[in-house]
Motif scaffolding. Structure first.
Motif: not given
Ligand code: PGA
Length: 262
Positions: A4-8, A229-237, A243-249
């Protein structure tokens, strides 16, 4: 693996805390694996907030930390034991006897590592393990080249890791050379993994861990083999992921029900 990719950083921390809180509300005697480093600080602050403002209850929780420097006492300001005390343990209602951090002063380290593993088993195994990732791809102090089946043991820290952590000690020479760390095999036995990463400095490690081959040279790549396994990363990381990933669970759950936040 659910990425999951979050803004910050604030958004990563809030999302990670939401997942931990969700698991804790369902299982009050959760066995929670904890990590040190700068990245989980926001998650811990958010858990403290949920405890204070929403009564999130840690009184039945057992914790196991991933690692500790060899040679540092629990009250040494740079020990991971002290770090946990300051940033989490003293701020929520965990029972001290249910918290576990490897003992950096253990006289018989091998014996202590076996005891640590036995404690994890005694509490029924780790339900949810929080993880960071090193810029060199390490997982806990399992440095590149670590056996993917390894158990809790002593590892020699790489020069890169000692340089990365010198910011906490003053000079690189003050950073201990050895650490006790849960092994990769130990970490993989946790029922769920929650890896958080922030910043451009982690972009190569995240790309290698998520999309590269599974290799001991990138210990974090083993998370590809974990069923939850859940990976939560920001845009920079996430900037070097292809690949394409979601921005929320929630969004991810729409297409991948089994890994959702029920
Ligand atoms: P950091 O460390 O959160 O301080 O970047 C993570 C790690 O080395 O595992």
């Amino acid at each position: 693996m659910l990425v999951v990719i979050k803004d910050d950083y604030a958004a990563i921390s809030a999302e990670a805390a939401r997942l931990v809180a969700n698991r804790l509300r369902k299982k009050p005697d959760l066995v929670l694996g904890l990590a040190t480093g700068s990245t989980p600080l926001g998650l811990y602050d958010e858990l403290v907030r949920l405890h204070r403002e929403e009564g999130l209850d840690f009184s039945k929780v057992t914790t196991f930390n991933l690692d500790e420097y060899v040679g540092l006492s629990p009250d040494h300001p740079q020990s991971y034991h002290h770090f946990m005390q300051v940033h989490l343990f003293s701020r929520i209602n965990l029972q001290p006897r249910f918290t576990h951090v490897p003992d950096g002063l253990a006289l018989d380290i091998e014996d202590h590592c076996a005891w640590y593993e036995a404690q994890i088993r005694r509490y029924g195994g780790i339900d949810l393990q929080v993880l960071g990732i090193g810029a060199n791809g390490h997982l806990a102090f399992n440095e590149p080249g670590s056996s993917l089946g390894s158990r809790t043991r002593v590892k020699t820290l790489t020069q890169k890791t000692r340089e990365d952590n010198a910011r906490f000690f003053g000079t690189v020479d003050d950073v201990p050379r050895y650490a006790i760390t849960m092994g990769i095999g130990t970490i993989m036995e946790a029922r769920e993994l929650l890896l958080v990463a922030t910043g451009e400095v982690k972009a190569d490690a995240i790309a290698a861990a998520v999309e590269g081959p599974i290799t001991a040279m990138v210990p974090a790549s083993i998370v590809q083999m974990h069923p939850r396994a859940f990976l939560i990363v920001d845009r920079a990381a996430a900037s070097r992921l292809r690949g394409e990933y979601s921005s929320s669970f929630e969004e991810a759950v729409m297409v991948r029900r089994p890994l959702g936040r029920e």
